[in-house]
Design an enzyme around this catalytic site. Sequence first.
Site, PDB file in Angstrom:
ATOM      1  N   HIS A  17       0.840  -1.208   0.000  1.00 37.96           N
ATOM      2  CA  HIS A  17       0.000   0.000   0.000  1.00 37.96           C
ATOM      3  C   HIS A  17       0.875   1.258   0.000  1.00 37.96           C
ATOM      4  O   HIS A  17       0.603   2.210  -0.728  1.00 37.96           O
ATOM      5  CB  HIS A  17      -0.881   0.051   1.266  1.00 37.96           C
ATOM      6  CG  HIS A  17      -1.962  -0.971   1.335  1.00 37.96           C
ATOM      7  ND1 HIS A  17      -2.115  -1.821   2.414  1.00 37.96           N
ATOM      8  CD2 HIS A  17      -2.966  -1.283   0.488  1.00 37.96           C
ATOM      9  CE1 HIS A  17      -3.173  -2.603   2.222  1.00 37.96           C
ATOM     10  NE2 HIS A  17      -3.704  -2.298   1.048  1.00 37.96           N
ATOM     11  N   LYS A  41     -17.868  -6.591   8.319  1.00 37.57           N
ATOM     12  CA  LYS A  41     -16.631  -7.356   8.521  1.00 37.57           C
ATOM     13  C   LYS A  41     -16.167  -7.250   9.962  1.00 37.57           C
ATOM     14  O   LYS A  41     -16.366  -6.215  10.602  1.00 37.57           O
ATOM     15  CB  LYS A  41     -15.532  -6.787   7.618  1.00 37.57           C
ATOM     16  CG  LYS A  41     -15.518  -7.382   6.221  1.00 37.57           C
ATOM     17  CD  LYS A  41     -14.213  -7.002   5.535  1.00 37.57           C
ATOM     18  CE  LYS A  41     -14.169  -7.405   4.077  1.00 37.57           C
ATOM     19  NZ  LYS A  41     -12.975  -6.870   3.396  1.00 37.57           N
ATOM     20  N   ARG A  94      -1.965  -6.043  -8.308  1.00 42.09           N
ATOM     21  CA  ARG A  94      -0.739  -6.834  -8.135  1.00 42.09           C
ATOM     22  C   ARG A  94      -0.589  -7.885  -9.220  1.00 42.09           C
ATOM     23  O   ARG A  94       0.509  -8.172  -9.664  1.00 42.09           O
ATOM     24  CB  ARG A  94      -0.763  -7.534  -6.766  1.00 42.09           C
ATOM     25  CG  ARG A  94      -0.652  -6.589  -5.604  1.00 42.09           C
ATOM     26  CD  ARG A  94      -1.162  -7.222  -4.343  1.00 42.09           C
ATOM     27  NE  ARG A  94      -2.582  -7.572  -4.497  1.00 42.09           N
ATOM     28  CZ  ARG A  94      -3.362  -7.959  -3.511  1.00 42.09           C
ATOM     29  NH1 ARG A  94      -2.859  -8.096  -2.304  1.00 42.09           N
ATOM     30  NH2 ARG A  94      -4.632  -8.247  -3.718  1.00 42.09           N
ATOM     31  N   SER A 132      -3.109  -7.807   2.754  1.00 41.34           N
ATOM     32  CA  SER A 132      -3.437  -7.677   4.185  1.00 41.34           C
ATOM     33  C   SER A 132      -3.942  -9.011   4.723  1.00 41.34           C
ATOM     34  O   SER A 132      -3.622  -9.409   5.848  1.00 41.34           O
ATOM     35  CB  SER A 132      -4.512  -6.614   4.393  1.00 41.34           C
ATOM     36  OG  SER A 132      -4.084  -5.377   3.913  1.00 41.34           O
TER      37      SER A 132
HETATM   38  O1  PNS Z   1      -9.055  -2.852   0.350  1.00 45.30           O
HETATM   39  P1  PNS Z   1     -10.345  -3.354  -0.255  1.00 45.30           P
HETATM   40  O2  PNS Z   1     -11.133  -4.089   0.788  1.00 45.30           O
HETATM   41  O3  PNS Z   1     -10.099  -4.164  -1.501  1.00 45.30           O
HETATM   42  O4  PNS Z   1     -11.180  -2.054  -0.695  1.00 45.30           O
HETATM   43  C1  PNS Z   1     -12.445  -2.182  -1.290  1.00 45.30           C
HETATM   44  C2  PNS Z   1     -13.150  -0.814  -1.417  1.00 45.30           C
HETATM   45  C3  PNS Z   1     -13.152  -0.068  -0.109  1.00 45.30           C
HETATM   46  C4  PNS Z   1     -12.428   0.032  -2.458  1.00 45.30           C
HETATM   47  C5  PNS Z   1     -14.594  -1.078  -1.905  1.00 45.30           C
HETATM   48  O5  PNS Z   1     -15.187  -2.069  -1.115  1.00 45.30           O
HETATM   49  C6  PNS Z   1     -15.487   0.154  -1.882  1.00 45.30           C
HETATM   50  O6  PNS Z   1     -15.300   1.068  -2.661  1.00 45.30           O
HETATM   51  N1  PNS Z   1     -16.463   0.190  -0.947  1.00 45.30           N
HETATM   52  C7  PNS Z   1     -17.349   1.304  -0.761  1.00 45.30           C
HETATM   53  C8  PNS Z   1     -18.792   0.954  -1.158  1.00 45.30           C
HETATM   54  C9  PNS Z   1     -18.981   1.112  -2.647  1.00 45.30           C
HETATM   55  O7  PNS Z   1     -18.832   2.168  -3.220  1.00 45.30           O
HETATM   56  N2  PNS Z   1     -19.337  -0.006  -3.310  1.00 45.30           N
HETATM   57  C10 PNS Z   1     -19.512  -0.062  -4.734  1.00 45.30           C
HETATM   58  C11 PNS Z   1     -18.188  -0.434  -5.413  1.00 45.30           C
HETATM   59  S1  PNS Z   1     -18.367  -0.504  -7.166  1.00 45.30           S
END
Ligand code: PNS
Length: 165
Positions: A17, A41, A94, A132
């Site tokens: 990150h 979660k 990645r 993570s």
């Molecule tokens: O580190 P992660 O868990 O892969 O991050 C995922 C994240 C936070 C980018 C994604 O879950 C997100 O954007 N969540 C917010 C809710 C949202 O907008 N959902 C629609 C995504 S298209």
Amino acid sequence: MRRAIYPGSFDPVTNGHLDIIQRGCKLFDEIIIAVLINPDKTPFFSVEERCDILRSVVNEIDHSECKLIVESFEGLLVQYGADREARAIVRGIRAISDYEYELQMALMNRRLQPALETVFMMPAEAYSYVSSRLVKEVFQLGGNISGLVPALVEDRMREKRSKAE
Ligand code: PNS
């Protein structure tokens, strides 16, 4: 003023990150590192702990002229991005296996908010296998995670484990 959002769970922040943040600093004047509040979660670190850790570790990296801000957010990412008047969402990719999920999210986000671009960045090869999820698993099973996360993260993980024992 080119402002980007770098969203994620950051549970915990890894060196991968931080590598993406440093690369993003070459493209943007400001990056908001946005920690998702996800009640569904059960995280290792609380949102407050993750923001606190992130603030400490991003302070230590070379971010040249780029301003780095750490915040939490909830709800739709594109709404949050619009509220913050961001131009772009930064996501790290990645491997090909990340691509499908990331492409889906990027296209959905574009449909919802066409003005907000998603920028995919590749971390250094050394971090191409670091996640993570795996860091937590290896740590919880007693494996060595040094070099994969900042030293502060390792310390905070140990602290948390000893409190739970
Ligand atoms: O580190 P992660 O868990 O892969 O991050 C995922 C994240 C936070 C980018 C994604 O879950 C997100 O954007 N969540 C917010 C809710 C949202 O907008 N959902 C629609 C995504 S298209």
